[in-house]
Design an enzyme around this catalytic site. Sequence first.
Site, PDB file in Angstrom:
ATOM      1  N   ASP A  32       0.839  -1.199   0.000  1.00  0.00           N
ATOM      2  CA  ASP A  32       0.000   0.000   0.000  1.00  0.00           C
ATOM      3  C   ASP A  32       0.878   1.255   0.000  1.00  0.00           C
ATOM      4  O   ASP A  32       1.707   1.445   0.883  1.00  0.00           O
ATOM      5  CB  ASP A  32      -0.860  -0.009   1.276  1.00  0.00           C
ATOM      6  CG  ASP A  32      -1.785   1.185   1.349  1.00  0.00           C
ATOM      7  OD1 ASP A  32      -2.961   1.037   0.987  1.00  0.00           O
ATOM      8  OD2 ASP A  32      -1.334   2.275   1.772  1.00  0.00           O
ATOM      9  N   TYR A  92       2.995   9.864  -0.308  1.00  0.00           N
ATOM     10  CA  TYR A  92       4.084   9.291   0.507  1.00  0.00           C
ATOM     11  C   TYR A  92       5.458   9.538  -0.127  1.00  0.00           C
ATOM     12  O   TYR A  92       6.480   9.303   0.505  1.00  0.00           O
ATOM     13  CB  TYR A  92       3.919   7.771   0.693  1.00  0.00           C
ATOM     14  CG  TYR A  92       2.658   7.292   1.362  1.00  0.00           C
ATOM     15  CD1 TYR A  92       1.789   8.157   2.007  1.00  0.00           C
ATOM     16  CD2 TYR A  92       2.333   5.937   1.352  1.00  0.00           C
ATOM     17  CE1 TYR A  92       0.625   7.695   2.604  1.00  0.00           C
ATOM     18  CE2 TYR A  92       1.178   5.468   1.957  1.00  0.00           C
ATOM     19  CZ  TYR A  92       0.327   6.348   2.572  1.00  0.00           C
ATOM     20  OH  TYR A  92      -0.826   5.866   3.153  1.00  0.00           O
ATOM     21  N   LYS A 130      -2.937   6.056  -4.031  1.00  0.00           N
ATOM     22  CA  LYS A 130      -4.014   6.981  -3.666  1.00  0.00           C
ATOM     23  C   LYS A 130      -3.878   8.334  -4.362  1.00  0.00           C
ATOM     24  O   LYS A 130      -2.760   8.836  -4.556  1.00  0.00           O
ATOM     25  CB  LYS A 130      -4.017   7.208  -2.145  1.00  0.00           C
ATOM     26  CG  LYS A 130      -3.973   5.896  -1.386  1.00  0.00           C
ATOM     27  CD  LYS A 130      -4.071   6.039   0.111  1.00  0.00           C
ATOM     28  CE  LYS A 130      -3.732   4.713   0.780  1.00  0.00           C
ATOM     29  NZ  LYS A 130      -2.290   4.512   0.987  1.00  0.00           N
ATOM     30  N   HIS A 172      -7.572   9.760  -1.375  1.00  0.00           N
ATOM     31  CA  HIS A 172      -6.823   9.664  -0.114  1.00  0.00           C
ATOM     32  C   HIS A 172      -7.602  10.211   1.084  1.00  0.00           C
ATOM     33  O   HIS A 172      -7.487   9.692   2.187  1.00  0.00           O
ATOM     34  CB  HIS A 172      -5.476  10.388  -0.252  1.00  0.00           C
ATOM     35  CG  HIS A 172      -4.420   9.855   0.651  1.00  0.00           C
ATOM     36  ND1 HIS A 172      -3.100   9.775   0.307  1.00  0.00           N
ATOM     37  CD2 HIS A 172      -4.481   9.363   1.911  1.00  0.00           C
ATOM     38  CE1 HIS A 172      -2.397   9.255   1.311  1.00  0.00           C
ATOM     39  NE2 HIS A 172      -3.219   9.001   2.288  1.00  0.00           N
TER      40      HIS A 172
END
Length: 272
Positions: free
Chosen positions: A46, A51, A76, A109
Amino acid sequence: MANEKFFTSHNGVEIPTIGFGTWQIPNEEAYAAVTTALENGYTHIDTALAYQNEENVGKAIRDFNISREEVFITSKLPAEIKGYDATLAAFEETITNLGVDVLDLYLIHAPWPWDEVGKDCTEGNIESWKAMEKLYKDGKIRAIGVSNFSEKDIQALLDSCDIVPMVNQIPFYIGRDQASLLQFCKKHNIVVEAYSPLATGQILNSPEIKEMAAKYSVTPAQLCIRYCLEHGTLPLPKSTNKERIVENSQLAFTISPEDVQKLDAFEDVRSK
Ligand code: A2P
């Protein structure tokens, strides 16, 4: 790994039961962490554009001796990106970063930008969702969903769009009361994924958790992750440490209903 192998989304996609979370793993460390996860049996990774580690997450998966079909990859749409064209563009960026043609799961997200938590972005979410429906119908994504969405946020999509989200990824751990949202998702056949199943590590030193973990001859982290499964949620533990990555996937035990109830009554360590 756990007794349960897969969760199945309402469109029939099998999602491997334990996901490897990569939130807060910097790009430089992501390659090694994802490689270690794959070496130890994780087949569900994931990540998110936000990120800033998609490149090395993708490279680790591509370099590993495993076929693309055997790894389930989630990413996301950044929380601040709302709208049809902007969503299509962000998706392109994600699959380019990851170096894949098709994504297994793509999530909005959050219903609002992180610096405007609670803002009503219903119109933007609907436009983004329509773009995700198009990508799904075009075969670019196998399942689409949301993250951090409340019942109200999901209902807005149900009222205006064609496809019921297949997944809602939410913070869930011992002490975090999500009963009403879990019930709502169950009613609509939405798989709930639990992020921060260890309360970002903050719960692991609790004496009560340690005591109950000892009773089952497991570690506090394993008790916490198993707790998510007992509630029918799919846990996404995160670690950069090999021993802990292995530990977090060894979940072949169950917690008694009485003990689950005791854990339900815990205070939320992150609300203090
Ligand atoms: P580390 O990466 O050094 O292992 P969450 O999954 O709830 O976000 O929690 C992640 C945090 O918990 C990280 O700080 C991680 O540190 C730590 N952690 C992950 N697995 C374990 C474990 N099995 N035992 C102790 N701490 C853990």
